[in-house]
Design a protein around this motif. Structure first.
Motif, PDB file in Angstrom:
ATOM      1  N   VAL A   1       0.830  -1.105  -0.177  1.00 50.54           N
ATOM      2  CA  VAL A   1      -0.047  -0.134  -0.020  1.00 50.54           C
ATOM      3  C   VAL A   1       0.795   1.175   0.141  1.00 50.54           C
ATOM      4  N   THR A   2       0.664   2.006  -0.814  1.00 51.23           N
ATOM      5  CA  THR A   2       1.567   3.390  -1.134  1.00 51.23           C
ATOM      6  C   THR A   2       0.732   4.420  -1.188  1.00 51.23           C
ATOM      7  N   LEU A   3       1.101   5.684  -0.807  1.00 49.81           N
ATOM      8  CA  LEU A   3       0.319   6.968  -1.126  1.00 49.81           C
ATOM      9  C   LEU A   3       0.496   7.170  -2.786  1.00 49.81           C
ATOM     10  N   LYS A   4      -0.601   7.737  -3.454  1.00 47.71           N
ATOM     11  CA  LYS A   4      -0.686   8.066  -4.774  1.00 47.71           C
ATOM     12  C   LYS A   4       0.307   8.935  -4.871  1.00 47.71           C
ATOM     13  N   LYS A   5       0.920   8.807  -6.135  1.00 44.85           N
ATOM     14  CA  LYS A   5       2.171   9.555  -6.612  1.00 44.85           C
ATOM     15  C   LYS A   5       1.581  11.144  -6.387  1.00 44.85           C
ATOM     16  N   THR A   6       0.331  11.424  -6.415  1.00 45.12           N
ATOM     17  CA  THR A   6      -0.218  12.875  -6.504  1.00 45.12           C
ATOM     18  C   THR A   6      -0.306  13.449  -4.981  1.00 45.12           C
TER      19      THR A   6
ATOM     20  N   LEU B   1      -7.137  -2.617   4.195  1.00 45.15           N
ATOM     21  CA  LEU B   1      -5.728  -2.007   4.322  1.00 45.15           C
ATOM     22  C   LEU B   1      -5.262  -0.898   3.777  1.00 45.15           C
ATOM     23  N   SER B   2      -6.344  -0.565   2.704  1.00 42.75           N
ATOM     24  CA  SER B   2      -5.999   0.827   2.165  1.00 42.75           C
ATOM     25  C   SER B   2      -6.878   1.772   2.115  1.00 42.75           C
ATOM     26  N   ASN B   3      -6.410   3.150   1.971  1.00 49.41           N
ATOM     27  CA  ASN B   3      -7.566   4.337   1.852  1.00 49.41           C
ATOM     28  C   ASN B   3      -7.452   4.737   0.344  1.00 49.41           C
ATOM     29  N   PRO B   4      -8.723   4.286  -0.201  1.00 52.36           N
ATOM     30  CA  PRO B   4      -8.552   4.339  -1.662  1.00 52.36           C
ATOM     31  C   PRO B   4      -8.618   5.784  -2.120  1.00 52.36           C
ATOM     32  N   VAL B   5      -9.059   6.908  -1.122  1.00 55.91           N
ATOM     33  CA  VAL B   5      -9.025   8.317  -1.371  1.00 55.91           C
ATOM     34  C   VAL B   5      -7.546   8.749  -1.784  1.00 55.91           C
ATOM     35  N   ILE B   6      -6.533   8.313  -0.703  1.00 50.10           N
ATOM     36  CA  ILE B   6      -5.088   8.770  -1.085  1.00 50.10           C
ATOM     37  C   ILE B   6      -4.171   7.623  -1.276  1.00 50.10           C
ATOM     38  N   GLU B   7      -4.600   6.472  -1.247  1.00 51.86           N
ATOM     39  CA  GLU B   7      -3.446   5.293  -1.318  1.00 51.86           C
ATOM     40  C   GLU B   7      -3.863   4.573  -2.354  1.00 51.86           C
ATOM     41  N   GLU B   8      -2.858   3.763  -2.946  1.00 54.98           N
ATOM     42  CA  GLU B   8      -3.096   2.853  -4.055  1.00 54.98           C
ATOM     43  C   GLU B   8      -2.362   1.467  -3.442  1.00 54.98           C
ATOM     44  N   TYR B   9      -2.855   0.356  -3.968  1.00 48.18           N
ATOM     45  CA  TYR B   9      -2.349  -0.817  -3.545  1.00 48.18           C
ATOM     46  C   TYR B   9      -1.924  -1.857  -4.553  1.00 48.18           C
ATOM     47  N   ARG B  10      -1.088  -2.868  -4.314  1.00 44.73           N
ATOM     48  CA  ARG B  10      -0.769  -3.806  -5.093  1.00 44.73           C
ATOM     49  C   ARG B  10      -0.952  -5.071  -4.520  1.00 44.73           C
ATOM     50  N   VAL B  11      -1.446  -6.175  -4.963  1.00 42.86           N
ATOM     51  CA  VAL B  11      -1.683  -7.540  -4.513  1.00 42.86           C
ATOM     52  C   VAL B  11      -0.887  -8.478  -5.125  1.00 42.86           C
TER      53      VAL B  11
END
Lengths: 81, 81
Positions: free
Chosen positions: B7-12, B67-77
């Motif tokens: 889970v990482t913060l979106k690039k923006t 596991l993530s907050n889709p407003v500010i984060e993106e995830y990879r499974v």
């Protein structure tokens, strides 16, 4: 060039945060989740002029000295070309 | 069977924690570090009896909802056999 550093608690160290996530997921109707362990993840961007030869050693030193606590955590460094 | 969720913060989205780590590393004599972004990392152990067919969809739903907050984060499974 980029590098990823993954820092996780050692297998022998209790991870209450991960255990709580696992218990919450079980309670939310996901009995197939047996265990969860949580870690940190660093995405490091390396300046274009950096020496290719020394960067692996530098990153290893950074991961051991700054990004992780070697008493309870282990790390993995992955260089992405 | 295991799965890894990153889970990482979106690039923006500004990542002050990562920026602080990068500045600290620069100050510690590592000028080759251009930027750092910090994220979370979950190691999920899946019970042996779980249905192979539905586990990918289940993990995707868990990553998005819990596991993530889709407003500010993106995830990879990533499913590890």
């Amino acid at each position: 060039m980029k590098a990823h550093v993954y820092v996780t608690l050692k297998k022998t160290v209790l991870d209450p945060q991960g255990a709580t996530v696992a218990r919450a997921l079980n309670g939310m109707g996901h009995p197939e989740i047996a265990a969860v362990r949580q870690g940190k993840f660093f995405e490091i961007e390396i300046a274009p002029g950096a020496s290719q030869a020394s960067i692996a050693a530098t990153l290893d030193q950074i991961a051991a000295d700054v990004l992780s606590n070697p008493v309870i955590e282990e790390y993995r460094v992955e260089i992405v070309p």
